[in-house]
Design a protein around this motif. Sequence first.
Motif, PDB file in Angstrom:
ATOM      1  N   ALA A  28       2.888   6.375  -7.081  1.00  0.00           N
ATOM      2  CA  ALA A  28       1.753   6.731  -7.937  1.00  0.00           C
ATOM      3  C   ALA A  28       1.426   5.618  -8.939  1.00  0.00           C
ATOM      4  CB  ALA A  28       2.034   8.041  -8.670  1.00  0.00           C
ATOM      5  N   MET A  29       1.384   4.385  -8.455  1.00  0.00           N
ATOM      6  CA  MET A  29       1.114   3.252  -9.345  1.00  0.00           C
ATOM      7  C   MET A  29      -0.305   3.276  -9.901  1.00  0.00           C
ATOM      8  SD  MET A  29       2.942  -0.002  -7.511  1.00  0.00           S
ATOM      9  CE  MET A  29       4.614   0.058  -6.863  1.00  0.00           C
ATOM     10  N   HIS A  30      -1.194   4.053  -9.260  1.00  0.00           N
ATOM     11  CA  HIS A  30      -2.572   4.114  -9.764  1.00  0.00           C
ATOM     12  C   HIS A  30      -2.618   4.650 -11.187  1.00  0.00           C
ATOM     13  CE1 HIS A  30      -1.758   8.153  -8.155  1.00  0.00           C
ATOM     14  NE2 HIS A  30      -2.665   8.591  -9.008  1.00  0.00           N
ATOM     15  N   ARG A  31      -1.584   5.371 -11.595  1.00  0.00           N
ATOM     16  CA  ARG A  31      -1.575   5.982 -12.923  1.00  0.00           C
ATOM     17  C   ARG A  31      -1.294   4.974 -14.032  1.00  0.00           C
ATOM     18  NH1 ARG A  31       1.776  11.560 -11.425  1.00  0.00           N
ATOM     19  NH2 ARG A  31       0.189  12.392  -9.991  1.00  0.00           N
ATOM     20  N   PHE A  32      -0.722   3.815 -13.675  1.00  0.00           N
ATOM     21  CA  PHE A  32      -0.458   2.815 -14.725  1.00  0.00           C
ATOM     22  C   PHE A  32      -0.880   1.413 -14.294  1.00  0.00           C
ATOM     23  CE2 PHE A  32       3.434   3.497 -12.254  1.00  0.00           C
ATOM     24  CZ  PHE A  32       3.820   2.214 -11.902  1.00  0.00           C
ATOM     25  N   ASP A  33      -1.686   1.327 -13.247  1.00  0.00           N
ATOM     26  CA  ASP A  33      -2.170   0.041 -12.744  1.00  0.00           C
ATOM     27  C   ASP A  33      -2.997  -0.666 -13.827  1.00  0.00           C
ATOM     28  OD1 ASP A  33      -3.296  -2.082 -11.436  1.00  0.00           O
ATOM     29  OD2 ASP A  33      -4.162  -0.911  -9.795  1.00  0.00           O
ATOM     30  N   PRO A  34      -2.553  -1.838 -14.315  1.00  0.00           N
ATOM     31  CA  PRO A  34      -3.311  -2.532 -15.371  1.00  0.00           C
ATOM     32  C   PRO A  34      -4.672  -3.037 -14.905  1.00  0.00           C
ATOM     33  CG  PRO A  34      -1.559  -3.947 -14.547  1.00  0.00           C
ATOM     34  CD  PRO A  34      -1.344  -2.585 -13.939  1.00  0.00           C
ATOM     35  N   ILE A  47       5.319  -9.551  -2.673  1.00  0.00           N
ATOM     36  CA  ILE A  47       4.942  -8.982  -1.381  1.00  0.00           C
ATOM     37  C   ILE A  47       3.803  -9.760  -0.726  1.00  0.00           C
ATOM     38  CG2 ILE A  47       3.891  -6.918  -0.332  1.00  0.00           C
ATOM     39  CD1 ILE A  47       5.613  -5.214  -2.106  1.00  0.00           C
ATOM     40  N   GLY A  48       3.086 -10.570  -1.500  1.00  0.00           N
ATOM     41  CA  GLY A  48       2.029 -11.385  -0.898  1.00  0.00           C
ATOM     42  C   GLY A  48       0.681 -11.339  -1.566  1.00  0.00           C
ATOM     43  N   LEU A  49       0.609 -10.687  -2.736  1.00  0.00           N
ATOM     44  CA  LEU A  49      -0.657 -10.610  -3.463  1.00  0.00           C
ATOM     45  C   LEU A  49      -0.585 -11.526  -4.678  1.00  0.00           C
ATOM     46  CD1 LEU A  49      -1.237  -6.737  -3.348  1.00  0.00           C
ATOM     47  CD2 LEU A  49      -2.222  -8.483  -1.857  1.00  0.00           C
ATOM     48  N   ALA A  86       0.830  -1.207   0.000  1.00  0.00           N
ATOM     49  CA  ALA A  86       0.000   0.000   0.000  1.00  0.00           C
ATOM     50  C   ALA A  86       0.865   1.258   0.000  1.00  0.00           C
ATOM     51  CB  ALA A  86      -0.924  -0.006   1.215  1.00  0.00           C
ATOM     52  N   ASP A  87       1.924   1.252   0.793  1.00  0.00           N
ATOM     53  CA  ASP A  87       2.818   2.416   0.853  1.00  0.00           C
ATOM     54  C   ASP A  87       3.506   2.648  -0.489  1.00  0.00           C
ATOM     55  OD1 ASP A  87       2.109   2.720   3.483  1.00  0.00           O
ATOM     56  OD2 ASP A  87       3.943   1.811   4.288  1.00  0.00           O
ATOM     57  N   ALA A  88       3.997   1.569  -1.104  1.00  0.00           N
ATOM     58  CA  ALA A  88       4.683   1.693  -2.394  1.00  0.00           C
ATOM     59  C   ALA A  88       3.716   2.140  -3.486  1.00  0.00           C
ATOM     60  CB  ALA A  88       5.320   0.354  -2.769  1.00  0.00           C
ATOM     61  N   ALA A 142       6.181  -5.667 -14.301  1.00  0.00           N
ATOM     62  CA  ALA A 142       7.039  -5.590 -13.123  1.00  0.00           C
ATOM     63  C   ALA A 142       6.212  -5.284 -11.875  1.00  0.00           C
ATOM     64  CB  ALA A 142       8.116  -4.524 -13.325  1.00  0.00           C
ATOM     65  N   MET A 143       5.206  -4.432 -12.025  1.00  0.00           N
ATOM     66  CA  MET A 143       4.333  -4.085 -10.897  1.00  0.00           C
ATOM     67  C   MET A 143       3.600  -5.312 -10.382  1.00  0.00           C
ATOM     68  SD  MET A 143       1.040  -1.535 -11.030  1.00  0.00           S
ATOM     69  CE  MET A 143      -0.234  -1.647  -9.758  1.00  0.00           C
ATOM     70  N   MET A 144       3.041  -6.107 -11.265  1.00  0.00           N
ATOM     71  CA  MET A 144       2.296  -7.293 -10.850  1.00  0.00           C
ATOM     72  C   MET A 144       3.220  -8.328 -10.214  1.00  0.00           C
ATOM     73  SD  MET A 144      -0.748  -6.373 -11.543  1.00  0.00           S
ATOM     74  CE  MET A 144      -1.649  -7.878 -11.183  1.00  0.00           C
TER      75      MET A 144
END
Length: 239
Positions: free
Chosen positions: A66-72, A109-111, A59-61, A101-103
């Motif tokens: 600003a991962m919401h800007r490219f979250d698939p 991390i555990g998701l 959540a912090d990362a 890389a984000m996924m």
Amino acid sequence: MACLAGFAERANRVADLVGLAGLVAEMARDLGFAHHALAEHGEPADGCLFLHDYPGRWADAFIARAMHRFDPVRQAAARRVGGFGWRELPRLVTLEPCQRAMMSEACDIGLGEGFTVPLHAPGMRVASCSFVCPPGEPLPRHALPAAECLAYLAFGAAHRLLGVRWSRPRLTARQRQCVALVSQGKTDWEIGVILGLSEETVGKYLDAARMRFGVARRTQLVAAALVAGEIGADPAEWL
């Protein structure tokens, strides 16, 4: 549907978002998920709803970078109506290297595998609700329809707590009866036998009810009717 009706009643009595988050987490665990996240799509600075129990590191990362800007996941949800598994993402959106890389980072991390329900309401930001398994565990396929209903119920409860109001569609008496019986798991044919209607007529009532709420699926219709107070915890009371 009984457990979802119970959730709707409890969510309507909860006093704040913290309490709601606890209820959603409890229900999500009962369905076989480890984590959930209910979020409006937009800039955090704009006060967008972000209700979750994701690992703190993630959540912090997510916010700091600003991962919401490219979250698939959010990209796919903005284009979809029905729920989808994260394994479907390569088919739904063109994944850039940073998104892959984000996924991968989220999994580390555990998701693990997730199921996301797009949430679209007239005049409001696009939102979505995701339910996530631990890495290596498959989605509980039998629980996905219930998860989709839970997402709509949680979304409605969150906006009640935030003081957001919008005009709620009203159903006719016949539409309400048909939706109440759908919530009990009845087929169109069975509803017709109970109400003395043809199967075709029942289908027309349900189609009209879906149009009033702007939803496509029977599970979404039941959830929307519960949120709007058109049916209650005991569907028999509407017959």
